[in-house]
Design an enzyme around this catalytic site. Structure first.
Site, PDB file in Angstrom:
ATOM      1  N   GLU A 130       0.792  -1.238   0.000  1.00  0.00           N
ATOM      2  CA  GLU A 130       0.000   0.000   0.000  1.00  0.00           C
ATOM      3  C   GLU A 130       0.822   1.284   0.000  1.00  0.00           C
ATOM      4  O   GLU A 130       0.582   2.194   0.797  1.00  0.00           O
ATOM      5  CB  GLU A 130      -0.983  -0.031   1.183  1.00  0.00           C
ATOM      6  CG  GLU A 130      -1.904  -1.244   1.125  1.00  0.00           C
ATOM      7  CD  GLU A 130      -2.792  -1.415   2.358  1.00  0.00           C
ATOM      8  OE1 GLU A 130      -2.811  -0.529   3.217  1.00  0.00           O
ATOM      9  OE2 GLU A 130      -3.467  -2.456   2.437  1.00  0.00           O
ATOM     10  N   ASN A 171       1.946  -5.261  -3.060  1.00  0.00           N
ATOM     11  CA  ASN A 171       0.540  -5.537  -2.736  1.00  0.00           C
ATOM     12  C   ASN A 171      -0.222  -4.234  -2.477  1.00  0.00           C
ATOM     13  O   ASN A 171       0.273  -3.360  -1.771  1.00  0.00           O
ATOM     14  CB  ASN A 171       0.538  -6.397  -1.448  1.00  0.00           C
ATOM     15  CG  ASN A 171      -0.805  -7.007  -1.112  1.00  0.00           C
ATOM     16  OD1 ASN A 171      -1.415  -7.668  -1.963  1.00  0.00           O
ATOM     17  ND2 ASN A 171      -1.271  -6.812   0.114  1.00  0.00           N
ATOM     18  N   HIS A 207     -10.635  -6.147  -2.275  1.00  0.00           N
ATOM     19  CA  HIS A 207     -11.726  -5.934  -1.324  1.00  0.00           C
ATOM     20  C   HIS A 207     -12.841  -5.298  -2.147  1.00  0.00           C
ATOM     21  O   HIS A 207     -12.886  -4.076  -2.304  1.00  0.00           O
ATOM     22  CB  HIS A 207     -11.284  -5.022  -0.180  1.00  0.00           C
ATOM     23  CG  HIS A 207     -10.165  -5.596   0.629  1.00  0.00           C
ATOM     24  ND1 HIS A 207     -10.336  -6.726   1.416  1.00  0.00           N
ATOM     25  CD2 HIS A 207      -8.864  -5.244   0.759  1.00  0.00           C
ATOM     26  CE1 HIS A 207      -9.181  -7.006   2.009  1.00  0.00           C
ATOM     27  NE2 HIS A 207      -8.277  -6.139   1.622  1.00  0.00           N
ATOM     28  N   GLU A 236      -6.362 -10.598  -1.129  1.00  0.00           N
ATOM     29  CA  GLU A 236      -7.190 -10.363   0.066  1.00  0.00           C
ATOM     30  C   GLU A 236      -8.667 -10.321  -0.315  1.00  0.00           C
ATOM     31  O   GLU A 236      -9.398  -9.400   0.060  1.00  0.00           O
ATOM     32  CB  GLU A 236      -6.784  -9.041   0.738  1.00  0.00           C
ATOM     33  CG  GLU A 236      -5.309  -8.971   1.088  1.00  0.00           C
ATOM     34  CD  GLU A 236      -4.882  -7.707   1.826  1.00  0.00           C
ATOM     35  OE1 GLU A 236      -5.754  -6.936   2.271  1.00  0.00           O
ATOM     36  OE2 GLU A 236      -3.667  -7.487   1.952  1.00  0.00           O
ATOM     37  N   ASP A 238     -12.476 -10.384  -0.638  1.00  0.00           N
ATOM     38  CA  ASP A 238     -13.768 -10.487   0.047  1.00  0.00           C
ATOM     39  C   ASP A 238     -14.777  -9.703  -0.782  1.00  0.00           C
ATOM     40  O   ASP A 238     -14.399  -8.782  -1.509  1.00  0.00           O
ATOM     41  CB  ASP A 238     -13.741 -10.035   1.522  1.00  0.00           C
ATOM     42  CG  ASP A 238     -12.887  -8.816   1.817  1.00  0.00           C
ATOM     43  OD1 ASP A 238     -12.828  -7.903   0.974  1.00  0.00           O
ATOM     44  OD2 ASP A 238     -12.293  -8.766   2.912  1.00  0.00           O
TER      45      ASP A 238
HETATM   46  O1  G3I Z   1      -4.182  -6.827  18.996  1.00  0.00           O
HETATM   47  C1  G3I Z   1      -5.222  -6.006  19.511  1.00  0.00           C
HETATM   48  C2  G3I Z   1      -5.820  -6.613  20.736  1.00  0.00           C
HETATM   49  O2  G3I Z   1      -4.838  -6.696  21.742  1.00  0.00           O
HETATM   50  C3  G3I Z   1      -7.015  -5.782  21.187  1.00  0.00           C
HETATM   51  O3  G3I Z   1      -7.654  -6.408  22.251  1.00  0.00           O
HETATM   52  C4  G3I Z   1      -8.009  -5.612  20.041  1.00  0.00           C
HETATM   53  C5  G3I Z   1      -9.183  -4.716  20.416  1.00  0.00           C
HETATM   54  O4  G3I Z   1      -9.641  -3.986  19.317  1.00  0.00           O
HETATM   55  O5  G3I Z   1      -7.343  -5.035  18.949  1.00  0.00           O
HETATM   56  C6  G3I Z   1      -6.301  -5.846  18.467  1.00  0.00           C
HETATM   57  O6  G3I Z   1      -5.705  -5.272  17.344  1.00  0.00           O
HETATM   58  C7  G3I Z   1      -6.464  -5.310  16.166  1.00  0.00           C
HETATM   59  C8  G3I Z   1      -5.710  -6.167  15.155  1.00  0.00           C
HETATM   60  O7  G3I Z   1      -6.358  -6.123  13.909  1.00  0.00           O
HETATM   61  C9  G3I Z   1      -5.622  -7.641  15.579  1.00  0.00           C
HETATM   62  O8  G3I Z   1      -6.894  -8.197  15.668  1.00  0.00           O
HETATM   63  C10 G3I Z   1      -6.598  -3.899  15.646  1.00  0.00           C
HETATM   64  O9  G3I Z   1      -7.407  -3.142  16.514  1.00  0.00           O
HETATM   65  C11 G3I Z   1      -7.196  -3.906  14.265  1.00  0.00           C
HETATM   66  O10 G3I Z   1      -7.128  -2.583  13.733  1.00  0.00           O
HETATM   67  C12 G3I Z   1      -6.387  -4.837  13.366  1.00  0.00           C
HETATM   68  O11 G3I Z   1      -7.023  -4.851  12.117  1.00  0.00           O
HETATM   69  C13 G3I Z   1      -6.297  -5.457  11.056  1.00  0.00           C
HETATM   70  C14 G3I Z   1      -6.033  -4.423   9.973  1.00  0.00           C
HETATM   71  O12 G3I Z   1      -5.406  -5.042   8.873  1.00  0.00           O
HETATM   72  C15 G3I Z   1      -5.156  -3.296  10.485  1.00  0.00           C
HETATM   73  O13 G3I Z   1      -5.040  -2.334   9.505  1.00  0.00           O
HETATM   74  C16 G3I Z   1      -7.164  -6.571  10.490  1.00  0.00           C
HETATM   75  O14 G3I Z   1      -7.273  -7.615  11.451  1.00  0.00           O
HETATM   76  C17 G3I Z   1      -6.547  -7.112   9.196  1.00  0.00           C
HETATM   77  O15 G3I Z   1      -7.467  -7.968   8.566  1.00  0.00           O
HETATM   78  C18 G3I Z   1      -6.247  -5.967   8.248  1.00  0.00           C
HETATM   79  O16 G3I Z   1      -5.656  -6.473   7.090  1.00  0.00           O
HETATM   80  C19 G3I Z   1      -5.293  -5.533   6.078  1.00  0.00           C
HETATM   81  C20 G3I Z   1      -4.114  -6.107   5.332  1.00  0.00           C
HETATM   82  O17 G3I Z   1      -3.082  -6.433   6.237  1.00  0.00           O
HETATM   83  C21 G3I Z   1      -3.623  -5.132   4.263  1.00  0.00           C
HETATM   84  N1  G3I Z   1      -4.681  -4.745   3.388  1.00  0.00           N
HETATM   85  C22 G3I Z   1      -5.893  -4.246   4.022  1.00  0.00           C
HETATM   86  C23 G3I Z   1      -6.402  -5.246   5.053  1.00  0.00           C
HETATM   87  C24 G3I Z   1      -7.675  -4.737   5.686  1.00  0.00           C
HETATM   88  O18 G3I Z   1      -7.430  -3.568   6.432  1.00  0.00           O
END
Ligand code: G3I
Length: 322
Positions: A130, A171, A207, A236, A238
Site C-alpha cells: 500500500e 501488494n 476488497h 485479500e 472479500d
Molecule cells: O491486537 C489487539 C488486541 O490486543 C485488542 O484487544 C483488540 C481490540 O480492538 O485489537 C487488536 O488489534 C487489532 C488487530 O487487527 C488484531 O486483531 C486492531 O485493533 C485492528 O485494527 C487490526 O485490524 C487489522 C487491519 O489489517 C489493520 O489495519 C485486520 O485484522 C486485518 O485484517 C487488516 O488487514 C489488512 C491487510 O493487512 C492489508 N490490506 C488491508 C487489510 C484490511 O485492512
C-alpha cells in the site's frame, strides 16, 4: 453443497486464506474447515511489524514459527505478509530518531532479519504494501519521508539478498477500480523490473463488493499486470454485500449476487496464463472472521462461510467455477 472435494483439490492454482493463529489453536471448527479447504495461508496480522518486531532489538518469532510448523506438517504454503507498510508499526519505529543512514540501517535490518529467519520457508513476501495514494502519487509514509521514493526499490533488493528463492510481491488495494492508481503502480513495477530488480508479482487485494467494480474493469486489471509479465495474486479477496452500510436484510437473492460476482472473478482469473496465476487468497474464513464489520462499523457478510462456518452460495458457486 458438499465440502469435499475441497476447494484447493479442484483448483490448479493455490487457494489461500488469511489466518488468525488464535482461532487455529483454540477453535476446532475453524481449524478443521481451514485445514480442509485451503492449501496456502497468509497470516492476517502476526507477520506485521508491530507483532514481529515489537522492540528495536527483539523479534517475536514464536507465533509465526508455530504457524510455519503447522503449514509444513499440513503441506500448506505460507505467504509472507508484510515487510514494509505504513500501518501496524511498533511505536518505536514510528518514533525512531536518527540520521538518514540510521534509518536506512534500521529498515534494512528489519527486512533482512525477517527474510533470513524464514529463508527457504515462505513461498513469497508482500515486500511493500500500500505505498500509493488514490491519485497515483506515493504515500507520504515514514519510509518515504526518511528514505525517499527509492525505499521501494531498496526493500526489494534487501529482501532478495536475504532470501533469493522467495517470490517478491508488491501488494495494494483498489487497483482494479482505480485506473489512475493502477497505472502508477504498473509503471513503477515495470520500471523496476526493467532495471533488473527481483520483483515477481502483484498482489491485487480485491476488497470488492457485489456492486463494484464491474467485471470488465476486473478483467482489465488482471490483463494489465499479467501481460506485463507479473504473477497475479488475488491477495485479500472479500465481496461486501453491504458496501454503503445502513440497514441490511440478508436473503437468498443477495447470496446469489455474491456467488455470481465470485464466479466472475474466478473465470476472469482463469483467463490469465496458467504460469502467472500465483493463487487466490480470501481475507478471512467465515463472516465472523472478517475485518470489515469492525473496520467500517457496519453489518457485512463478505466471505465463503457464514458465521457458523456453514458453506454459503458463494462457496458452492466457486466450486463450479474452478
Ligand atoms: O491486537 C489487539 C488486541 O490486543 C485488542 O484487544 C483488540 C481490540 O480492538 O485489537 C487488536 O488489534 C487489532 C488487530 O487487527 C488484531 O486483531 C486492531 O485493533 C485492528 O485494527 C487490526 O485490524 C487489522 C487491519 O489489517 C489493520 O489495519 C485486520 O485484522 C486485518 O485484517 C487488516 O488487514 C489488512 C491487510 O493487512 C492489508 N490490506 C488491508 C487489510 C484490511 O485492512
Amino acid at each position: 453443497c458438499a465440502l469435499q472435494p475441497a476447494l484447493y483439490q479442484l483448483s490448479d492454482f493455490p487457494i489461500g486464506c488469511a489466518v488468525d493463529l488464535n482461532k487455529l489453536d483454540y477453535n476446532p471448527t475453524y481449524a478443521q474447515l481451514l485445514g480442509q479447504q485451503f492449501n496456502q495461508l497468509s497470516p492476517e496480522n502476526i507477520m506485521k511489524p508491530e507483532h514481529i518486531h515489537p522492540q528495536p532489538n527483539y523479534y517475536h518469532w514464536s507465533e509465526v514459527d508455530s504457524l510455519l510448523s503447522y503449514c509444513q506438517k499440513e503441506h500448506k504454503s505460507l505467504h509472507g505478509h508484510t515487510l514494509i507498510w505504513h500501518q501496524q508499526l511498533p511505536p518505536w519505529m514510528e518514533e525512531f530518531e536518527g540520521t538518514t543512514a540510521e534509518w536506512e540501517a534500521m529498515f534494512k535490518d528489519h527486512i533482512q532479519s525477517i527474510c533470513r529467519h524464514f529463508k527457504g520457508k515462505v513461498r513469497a513476501w508482500d515486500v511493500v504494501n500500500e505505498a500509493f495514494n488514490e491519485d497515483g502519487t506515493l504515500r507520504n509514509s515514514i519510509w518515504k519521508q526518511h528514505l525517499g521514493a527509492a525505499y521501494i526499490e531498496k526493500a526489494f533488493r534487501y529482501a532478495h539478498e536475504a532470501d533469493p528463492d522467495a517470490l517478491l510481491f508488491y501488494n495494494d488495494f483498489n487497483l482494479a477500480i482505480n485506473p489512475k492508481k493502477r497505472a502508477a503502480v504498473l509503471s513503477l513495477l515495470k520500471n523496476l523490473k526493467q532495471r533488473g530488480l527481483a520483483l515477481d508479482g502483484i498482489g491485487l487485494q480485491m476488497h470488492i463488493s457485489i456492486a463494484f467494480p464491474e467485471n470488465r474493469v476486473i478483467e482489465s486489471a488482471f490483463q494489465d499486470f499479467s501481460k506485463a509479465g507479473f504473477l497475479v495474486h488475488i491477495s485479500e479477496l472479500d465481496i461486501s454485500v453491504n458496501p454503503y452500510g445502513g440497514d441490511f436484510q440478508a436473503g437468498a437473492e443477495i447470496w446469489e449476487r455474491q456467488a455470481q460476482k465470485l464466479a466472475a472473478v474466478i473465470s476472469l482469473y482463469k483467463q490469465i496464463e496458467n504460469s502467472q496465476r500465483y493463487g487466490i487468497t480470501f481475507w478471512g474464513l467465515s463472516d465472523a472472521d472478517s475485518w470489515i464489520p469492525s473496520a467500517f462499523n457496519r453489518k457485512d457478510y463478505p466471505l465463503l462461510f457464514d458465521g457458523n462456518y456453514q458453506a454459503k452460495a458463494a462457496y458452492c458457486k466457486m466450486k463450479e467455477s474452478l
